[in-house]
Write a protein that holds these residues in place. Sequence first.
Motif, short mmCIF file in Angstrom:
data_model
loop_
_atom_site.label_atom_id
_atom_site.label_comp_id
_atom_site.label_asym_id
_atom_site.label_seq_id
_atom_site.Cartn_x
_atom_site.Cartn_y
_atom_site.Cartn_z
N PRO A 38 1.22 -1.08 0.05
CA PRO A 38 -0.05 -0.18 -0.11
C PRO A 38 0.77 1.29 0.13
O PRO A 38 2.01 1.66 0.04
CB PRO A 38 -0.37 -0.32 1.29
N ALA A 39 0.32 2.76 -0.31
CA ALA A 39 1.17 3.13 -0.27
C ALA A 39 1.52 3.94 0.89
O ALA A 39 2.38 4.17 0.33
CB ALA A 39 -0.20 4.66 -0.76
N GLU A 40 1.22 3.24 1.94
CA GLU A 40 2.28 4.50 2.80
C GLU A 40 3.86 3.78 3.25
O GLU A 40 4.30 4.14 3.83
CB GLU A 40 0.97 4.24 4.74
N TRP A 41 3.50 2.66 2.50
CA TRP A 41 4.79 2.25 2.44
C TRP A 41 5.75 2.63 1.54
O TRP A 41 5.53 3.25 0.59
CB TRP A 41 4.81 0.00 2.23
N ASN A 42 6.92 2.18 1.54
CA ASN A 42 7.69 2.68 0.46
C ASN A 42 9.43 1.29 1.30
O ASN A 42 9.29 0.56 1.84
CB ASN A 42 9.05 3.94 0.33
N ALA A 43 10.35 1.95 0.13
CA ALA A 43 11.46 0.12 0.16
C ALA A 43 12.46 1.22 -0.33
O ALA A 43 12.66 1.37 -1.54
CB ALA A 43 11.09 -0.83 -0.43
N LEU A 44 14.23 0.37 -0.36
CA LEU A 44 14.86 0.39 -1.03
C LEU A 44 15.21 -1.09 -1.03
O LEU A 44 15.28 -2.01 -0.62
CB LEU A 44 15.69 0.69 -0.58
N LYS A 45 15.29 -1.19 -2.95
CA LYS A 45 15.39 -2.80 -3.89
C LYS A 45 17.27 -2.25 -4.20
O LYS A 45 17.42 -1.03 -4.68
CB LYS A 45 14.79 -2.74 -4.76
N LEU A 46 17.73 -2.72 -3.72
CA LEU A 46 19.26 -2.98 -4.55
C LEU A 46 19.97 -3.96 -5.45
O LEU A 46 19.64 -5.13 -5.53
CB LEU A 46 20.45 -3.49 -2.97
N LEU A 47 19.86 -3.19 -6.60
CA LEU A 47 20.91 -3.89 -7.86
C LEU A 47 22.47 -4.02 -7.83
O LEU A 47 22.87 -2.54 -7.21
CB LEU A 47 19.93 -3.77 -8.87
N ASP A 48 22.87 -5.14 -8.66
CA ASP A 48 24.57 -5.30 -8.76
C ASP A 48 24.75 -4.82 -10.03
O ASP A 48 24.47 -3.71 -10.56
CB ASP A 48 24.69 -6.57 -8.07
N ARG A 49 25.69 -4.59 -10.20
CA ARG A 49 26.62 -4.29 -12.03
C ARG A 49 26.03 -4.78 -12.87
O ARG A 49 26.04 -4.41 -13.71
CB ARG A 49 27.88 -3.61 -11.80
N ASN A 50 25.79 -5.73 -12.68
CA ASN A 50 24.43 -5.89 -14.13
C ASN A 50 23.52 -6.24 -13.59
O ASN A 50 21.89 -6.76 -14.80
CB ASN A 50 24.80 -7.64 -13.77
N GLY A 51 22.63 -5.10 -13.29
CA GLY A 51 21.27 -5.14 -13.35
C GLY A 51 20.76 -5.87 -12.12
O GLY A 51 18.82 -6.04 -12.84
N GLU A 52 20.77 -6.95 -11.48
CA GLU A 52 19.77 -7.70 -10.91
C GLU A 52 19.66 -7.71 -9.64
O GLU A 52 21.34 -6.74 -8.78
CB GLU A 52 20.48 -8.67 -10.98
N PHE A 53 19.35 -8.15 -8.66
CA PHE A 53 18.62 -7.84 -7.42
C PHE A 53 20.00 -8.50 -6.40
O PHE A 53 21.24 -9.74 -6.79
CB PHE A 53 17.57 -8.54 -6.54
N LEU A 54 20.39 -7.78 -6.04
CA LEU A 54 21.32 -8.51 -5.14
C LEU A 54 20.99 -10.14 -4.19
O LEU A 54 19.95 -10.30 -4.29
CB LEU A 54 22.10 -7.63 -3.71
N GLY A 55 21.47 -10.97 -4.03
CA GLY A 55 21.73 -12.38 -3.83
C GLY A 55 21.86 -12.48 -2.62
O GLY A 55 22.14 -11.52 -1.81
N PRO A 56 21.50 -13.41 -2.04
CA PRO A 56 21.67 -13.60 -0.45
C PRO A 56 22.74 -12.71 0.54
O PRO A 56 22.81 -12.88 1.87
CB PRO A 56 21.00 -14.73 -0.10
N ASP A 57 23.79 -13.62 0.00
CA ASP A 57 24.83 -13.86 0.54
C ASP A 57 25.36 -11.87 0.17
O ASP A 57 25.81 -11.64 1.10
CB ASP A 57 25.57 -14.55 -0.03
N GLU A 58 25.24 -11.58 -1.13
CA GLU A 58 25.53 -10.42 -1.16
C GLU A 58 24.62 -8.58 0.05
O GLU A 58 25.19 -7.71 0.31
CB GLU A 58 25.43 -9.36 -2.79
N GLY A 59 23.54 -9.40 -0.09
CA GLY A 59 22.70 -8.82 0.95
C GLY A 59 22.95 -8.96 2.17
O GLY A 59 22.81 -7.89 2.55
N ALA A 60 22.90 -9.73 2.93
CA ALA A 60 23.96 -10.17 4.12
C ALA A 60 24.86 -9.55 4.49
O ALA A 60 25.27 -8.88 5.36
CB ALA A 60 23.99 -11.23 3.94
N GLU A 61 25.87 -9.01 3.21
CA GLU A 61 26.29 -8.29 3.09
C GLU A 61 26.61 -6.84 4.36
O GLU A 61 26.98 -6.45 4.43
CB GLU A 61 27.86 -8.24 2.71
#
Length: 454
Positions: A104-127
């Motif tokens: 819903p509209a009250e939410w927001n988020a940071l989505k993080l991508l790597d140099r390939n334009g892909e979402f960070l994997g679990p290991d990278e996200g954990a770092e």
Amino acid sequence: MPLIASVSGIRGVFGDGLDPAALVRYASAFGAWLRQQTEARPVVVVGRDGRVTGDVCARLVTATLQSAGCDVIDGGMATTPSVAMGVLKHTADGAVILSASHNPAEWNALKLLDRNGEFLGPDEGAEVLALADEGVSGQTVGYEDLGTYASDDLLPYHIEKILDLPFIDPAVIAAADFEVVVDGINSVGAFAIPAMLRALGVDDVEVLNADVTGLFAHNPEPLPAHITGITSRVAESGADLGIVVDPDADRLAFVEDGGRFFGEELTQVIAADFVLGKTPGAVGTNLSSSRAIEDVAAKHGQTVVRSAVGEIHVVRAMQKADAVIGGEGNGGVILPALHYGRDALVGVAIVLQHLAETGRSLSEIRDSYPAYAIAKHKVTLTEDLDADALLATLAARYEGRVSTVDGVKVDLDEGWAHVRKSNTEPILRVYTEAGTPEAADALAERFKRELLAG
């Protein structure tokens, strides 16, 4: 409300967990992580959907990244796949997308991508999360090393690359003379999807909820109960189809001629049907997606690989299998020939090309597929519910017929049930599939009872 950190990003309710301090903390951590990945000054693309909080969040994030020594390219309001394409355009080291997707509209988020334009994997996200927990404010650079700031409209490049695909021909689509209705959900899809349609030669376009205010006209998740406005309009107008996206336009659903909801579960199915007819290869999807994807793959003599739910898990499975098409049953289409990410714009191009080449309507194509129905239920988690214990008890009950790769998936003769913790909300998702909507709902109710009984 606490922040939810997962492979789907860091998200929360703005002003209740997601505040300026949290945004600075996680943006600083991401900037520090990027500096560890490259000897040069990192380049970061930033984009946001149309949420009311998007502008203030973006200004905090871009300034923080500059303070961490990163050069910022601000895409402004942009679809999530456009930001991913922006990483490739600028040969950037990563990206931050400010969007809470279907929340819903009250939410927001940071989505993080790597140099390939892909979402960070679990290991990278954990770092990154570890750096945030450690506190990285001391790694702010001096004035002489501040990152630069520039802006760029990412949509034209995104559309250009879709038109460059060898199987997309705007002349063929234009000749079909489609009449299309779009639900822009008052976010970035309201301008990005019409722009894509114009580039494909579609001139007759009506846009509902076209004001990019971030005040969503209905629940932003593209489910049948939420989109009665566009289903009615398609029926009334006699349009050939309707197009529905979520607030950041990575999820895509269609409305058939006549106003019947085509269903987000079938988005990746029809996309795979088209692509496999052009390029043979494996298909990748997640455990919660319809069995219809196996039927279409078998039709073309191809196989399906399944992964845990979450875009990056599907992407990794696709890369391992060298899949030519994939996605998720939530309306996500992933075309590796363009980029490894869910993309509503390329999904629109693929489906219109398919309709134009076959001369068939969406309703005719829908009727040619086996009949399945998906039910999507949920159980809200409270302090007295131990999700892991409930899932373990459920798995033990169905030993021999269960997968525990991601929560608990039980395959039955009459269908399947998949129960798992959400990556984006404090809930357990209970997805089921059967031959009819009534049977799928009954199966979901059965598994919710069994889950809570445990």
